[in-house]
Scaffold this motif. Sequence first.
Motif, short mmCIF file in Angstrom:
data_model
loop_
_atom_site.label_atom_id
_atom_site.label_comp_id
_atom_site.label_asym_id
_atom_site.label_seq_id
_atom_site.Cartn_x
_atom_site.Cartn_y
_atom_site.Cartn_z
N ALA A 1 39.37 34.49 44.74
CA ALA A 1 40.10 35.31 45.71
C ALA A 1 39.62 36.75 45.73
O ALA A 1 40.08 37.54 46.56
N THR A 2 38.69 37.11 44.82
CA THR A 2 38.27 38.51 44.69
C THR A 2 36.80 38.73 45.03
O THR A 2 36.33 39.86 44.93
N VAL A 3 36.07 37.68 45.41
CA VAL A 3 34.63 37.80 45.63
C VAL A 3 34.28 37.42 47.07
O VAL A 3 35.16 37.08 47.87
N THR A 4 33.00 37.45 47.39
CA THR A 4 32.56 37.11 48.73
C THR A 4 32.78 35.63 49.01
O THR A 4 32.95 34.82 48.10
N ALA A 5 32.75 35.29 50.28
CA ALA A 5 33.02 33.90 50.69
C ALA A 5 32.01 32.94 50.08
O ALA A 5 32.38 31.83 49.64
N SER A 6 30.74 33.34 50.02
CA SER A 6 29.73 32.43 49.46
C SER A 6 29.93 32.23 47.97
O SER A 6 29.80 31.11 47.46
N GLU A 7 30.28 33.30 47.26
CA GLU A 7 30.56 33.18 45.83
C GLU A 7 31.82 32.37 45.60
O GLU A 7 31.90 31.55 44.68
#
Length: 259
Positions: free
Chosen positions: A181-187
Motif C-alpha cells: 500500500a506504500t509503493v508504486t503499482a508495479s512494485e
Amino acid sequence: MDLRDRAARVCLEDAFDAVLGIVPWGAAFGGPRLVARVDGAAGMVPLLATAGTAEGLRAARSHIDRHLALCLGAEPLRPAWEWTEAGRWVGCSRPAPGWSRGRAWLLLALADAAVFLDDGSYAQVAREMLGRDRGMTGDLVPSADMTPYQTHFSAGKLMHQGPVDTSAAAIEAVALLKLAATVTASEAEGLRGRATTILRHLVTAHLTAPGAGRPPGMLLHGCYDLDQGIAVRHELVWGDFFLALGLALVTGLVDADDV
C-alpha cells in the motif's frame, strides 16, 4: 478506539525511554527490562503514532529507528539487544541471530512505519532487506532457525534441517501486503503476488481441514522456541492471527491503513 488511545498515551507518557529512544521490552516475562526486541517494534510503531500528538509521532519514529540501527547493524540480523549498566547495547543470546521470526517482525515494523509515519524511506529499507536475503528465504515457509548451520544445499536448492515456522510466513505475508500500500503499482503487484502465494500455501499445506480429527482452521507447524524445544511443531496463536489477517487483507475485508 478509546482503549487504543489510552494505551497509546500510557506507552508514550509512562513507558517511552527518551534516553534509549524506545519503549523497552519490559520484564513482565522475566529477564532484564531494558531490552530492545524486534518483536516489540511492529505493534508499538502504530500505537505511538496514533497517540494524536507530535510527541507520539517522534516517539514512533525513534522506536523504529533504534531497532533498525541495532538489528540491522549486525550480520546476520540480531533480533534482541540489552542496555547494560555499563551504558551500552549488547546483543542478547536469545532469541539468537537466525531466528525465523526476527526478519518477519522487522519487515512488519517497517511496513507499519511506512504506513503510519507516511515515510517512504522505511519501505526502501524493506526493499533492500527483501533483495538482500532473497537467496536465504526463497522458500514459502522458513526454517525455524535460518542460520547457515541449520541449512544445506542439495542440487542447487536450499534445504532445511529441522522444524519450519509457519507463523513467520504468516507475519511476512501481512508485512508484504501492508508494504504494497506504500509503493508504486508495479512494485505492489510483486509484493501482493508473493504474499498471496504464501497465504495459499499455508492454507493448502499447513491448515487442518474438516474431518481430519482436529478442529478445522488450525495453522500447524509453527515453532515457538527451537533452542529450548518448546512447541516446535505446533499451532501458535499469532500464526492463526496473522494468517486470518492476511486473508482478510488479500480479500478486501480489511484495509492495510486500518491495521
